[in-house]
Design an enzyme around this catalytic site. Structure first.
Site, mmCIF file in Angstrom:
data_model
loop_
_atom_site.group_PDB
_atom_site.id
_atom_site.type_symbol
_atom_site.label_atom_id
_atom_site.label_comp_id
_atom_site.label_asym_id
_atom_site.label_seq_id
_atom_site.Cartn_x
_atom_site.Cartn_y
_atom_site.Cartn_z
ATOM 1 N NE ARG A 78 -3.807 -1.783 0.497
ATOM 2 C CZ ARG A 78 -4.603 -2.969 -0.511
ATOM 3 N NH1 ARG A 78 -3.217 -3.002 -1.104
ATOM 4 N NH2 ARG A 78 -5.603 -3.801 -0.740
ATOM 5 C CG HIS A 102 -3.204 -0.848 -6.960
ATOM 6 N ND1 HIS A 102 -3.762 -0.413 -5.778
ATOM 7 C CD2 HIS A 102 -3.405 -2.094 -6.523
ATOM 8 C CE1 HIS A 102 -4.137 -0.792 -4.999
ATOM 9 N NE2 HIS A 102 -3.721 -2.231 -5.055
HETATM 10 P P1 NDP Z 1 -0.562 -12.440 4.962
HETATM 11 O O1 NDP Z 1 -2.110 -11.399 5.731
HETATM 12 O O2 NDP Z 1 -0.961 -12.931 4.502
HETATM 13 O O3 NDP Z 1 -0.007 -11.176 5.277
HETATM 14 C C1 NDP Z 1 0.926 -9.962 6.195
HETATM 15 C C2 NDP Z 1 1.868 -11.044 6.347
HETATM 16 O O4 NDP Z 1 3.031 -8.740 7.159
HETATM 17 C C3 NDP Z 1 2.084 -11.447 7.354
HETATM 18 O O5 NDP Z 1 3.494 -12.301 7.231
HETATM 19 C C4 NDP Z 1 2.495 -10.590 9.188
HETATM 20 O O6 NDP Z 1 3.025 -11.616 9.728
HETATM 21 C C5 NDP Z 1 3.176 -9.402 8.620
HETATM 22 N N1 NDP Z 1 2.877 -8.206 9.084
HETATM 23 C C6 NDP Z 1 2.044 -7.877 9.629
HETATM 24 N N2 NDP Z 1 2.239 -6.620 10.185
HETATM 25 C C7 NDP Z 1 3.412 -6.914 10.952
HETATM 26 C C8 NDP Z 1 4.180 -6.048 11.732
HETATM 27 N N3 NDP Z 1 3.477 -4.997 12.914
HETATM 28 N N4 NDP Z 1 5.554 -7.130 11.563
HETATM 29 C C9 NDP Z 1 6.089 -7.393 10.765
HETATM 30 N N5 NDP Z 1 5.135 -7.911 10.069
HETATM 31 C C10 NDP Z 1 3.981 -7.639 9.569
HETATM 32 O O7 NDP Z 1 -1.735 -11.061 3.638
HETATM 33 P P2 NDP Z 1 -1.204 -10.782 2.135
HETATM 34 O O8 NDP Z 1 0.437 -11.623 2.119
HETATM 35 O O9 NDP Z 1 -2.282 -11.851 1.834
HETATM 36 O O10 NDP Z 1 -1.156 -9.692 1.729
HETATM 37 C C11 NDP Z 1 -0.007 -8.505 1.715
HETATM 38 C C12 NDP Z 1 -0.415 -7.316 1.484
HETATM 39 O O11 NDP Z 1 -0.320 -7.365 -0.219
HETATM 40 C C13 NDP Z 1 -2.169 -6.512 1.613
HETATM 41 O O12 NDP Z 1 -2.855 -6.860 2.854
HETATM 42 C C14 NDP Z 1 -2.226 -5.869 0.247
HETATM 43 O O13 NDP Z 1 -1.946 -4.840 1.028
HETATM 44 C C15 NDP Z 1 -1.305 -6.082 -0.551
HETATM 45 N N6 NDP Z 1 -1.296 -6.268 -2.151
HETATM 46 C C16 NDP Z 1 -1.651 -5.328 -2.889
HETATM 47 C C17 NDP Z 1 -2.153 -6.395 -4.261
HETATM 48 C C18 NDP Z 1 -1.598 -5.263 -5.150
HETATM 49 O O14 NDP Z 1 -1.647 -5.738 -6.056
HETATM 50 N N7 NDP Z 1 -0.270 -3.851 -5.378
HETATM 51 C C19 NDP Z 1 -3.060 -7.061 -4.670
HETATM 52 C C20 NDP Z 1 -2.154 -7.564 -3.841
HETATM 53 C C21 NDP Z 1 -2.638 -7.519 -2.374
HETATM 54 P P3 NDP Z 1 2.766 -12.923 10.633
HETATM 55 O O15 NDP Z 1 3.090 -13.373 9.282
HETATM 56 O O16 NDP Z 1 3.401 -12.636 12.375
HETATM 57 O O17 NDP Z 1 1.276 -12.260 10.875
#
Ligand code: NDP
Length: 310
Positions: free
Chosen positions: A225, A273
């Site tokens: 994002r 995006h």
């Molecule tokens: P997930 O929820 O599966 O993974 C999120 C990861 O981020 C996890 O490993 C989580 O840690 C980590 N995380 C969250 N908060 C923190 C923090 N405070 N500190 C450190 N690590 C953190 O999400 P997805 O992989 O499915 O998607 C990720 C993002 O990609 C989406 O939220 C979206 O914003 C973006 N996206 C963008 C697209 C685009 O076209 N540009 C399309 C699709 C998605 P933990 O493993 O410990 O929970």
């Protein structure tokens, strides 16, 4: 028992009608309709950038299904407290994300941007070879999509590391965790890939001090994002030579306003995006399966933890 009522409020992409049409075909046991003002309240909502005031007019929702992986938009639209929010997991986005990030990392490693500029200028100048081993990739967020990206990059020999919120004991590469793990993670990263959800904890994570902690001549790839990046700090790091470049699929304001400095910056590659688009067929199939599981009273994967915001 009457059929459960499902409303689709998906204002981006193909619009609510197409979503409702496809979901009705996948869920014949439900009464599915596109959102329109004045429609009777629904039991389930499928949302993607729902209209303002949508949730205020839905007093009896049992669950909300997000037609995207990131839930920051749905949360900002005001999913009612206590109503489960269930997101898409992969649904065809993992492969797209792997393609995008691999393209960006390989373009940087192999200097294809430099050769493209040379070709435009009529130059023929081979450069010394560079090895993936010298370009360790650090992935911020090793979730559903981050893991797919890691797998793809590993195939090209990039050393990997990742940063997560909770500790991992099962990874084939180093995983740093929490606030205290961030700087050590960055200190060994030359290609930074942001794959985090946008939450209060991750907003602005790519900023002056974190960019300064990267290995020299780093590349920043943001496919999460726009608000993960402090834009003026990124520009300063590029201007000061700290960063070799940035590949940005997302920006704080989308579409990026005309005249924004990112648009013409020589070290920034921009895409609108598109790193991983929601594929309606895959998304509808996943939402229908999750909705049925929810109706049977089963635990549904991809349910957002309201305390964490993802
Ligand atoms: P997930 O929820 O599966 O993974 C999120 C990861 O981020 C996890 O490993 C989580 O840690 C980590 N995380 C969250 N908060 C923190 C923090 N405070 N500190 C450190 N690590 C953190 O999400 P997805 O992989 O499915 O998607 C990720 C993002 O990609 C989406 O939220 C979206 O914003 C973006 N996206 C963008 C697209 C685009 O076209 N540009 C399309 C699709 C998605 P933990 O493993 O410990 O929970």
């Amino acid at each position: 028992m009457s059929a459960p009522r499902v409303v689709c409020a998906c204002t981006g992409g193909h619009g609510s009608e197409r979503w409702a049409e496809d979901l009705a075909a996948a869920l014949p046991e439900a009464e599915v309709a596109a959102w329109a003002p004045g429609r009777p309240p629904a039991d389930y909502a499928v949302v993607w950038m729902p209209p303002k005031d949508f949730f205020a007019a839905q007093p009896r929702l049992r669950a909300v299904f997000n037609a995207a992986a990131g839930v920051d938009g749905a949360l900002a639209a005001g999913v009612p407290p206590g109503v489960p929010l269930i997101r898409l997991e992969d649904a065809g986005m993992g492969a797209q994300m792997a393609e995008y990030v691999t393209w960006a990392a390989l373009s940087h490693l192999r200097e294809f941007d430099v050769y493209a500029a040379q070709a435009r200028a009529g130059l023929w100048r081979p450069r010394p070879p560079r090895r993936p081993a010298d370009f360790p990739v650090g992935i911020l967020g090793l979730g559903v999509l981050g893991r797919r990206v890691a797998e793809a990059l590993r195939g090209f020999g990039f050393p990997l590391r990742a940063w997560t919120r909770s500790p991992r004991g099962d990874s084939a590469f180093p995983v740093f965790c929490g606030e205290e793990g961030l700087m050590p993670f960055l200190a060994g990263t030359r290609i930074l890939v942001c794959m985090l959800p946008l939450t209060d904890d991750t907003r602005g994570v790519i900023r002056r001090d974190t960019l300064a902690a990267l290995l020299p001549d780093a590349l920043c790839i943001n496919v999460a994002r726009g608000a993960h990046v402090v834009e003026e700090d990124l520009l300063a790091a590029l201007g000061g030579g700290r960063l070799a470049g940035a590949v940005l699929d997302v920006c704080a304001e989308e579409p990026l306003p005309p005249g924004h400095p990112f648009r013409t910056h020589p070290k920034i590659v921009l895409t609108p995006h598109v790193a991983a688009a929601t594929l309606r067929g895959e998304a509808v199939a996943q939402i229908a399966a999750k909705m049925r599981a929810f109706m049977r009273g089963e635990a549904v994967s991809g349910t957002v933890d309201p305390a964490c915001g993802y």
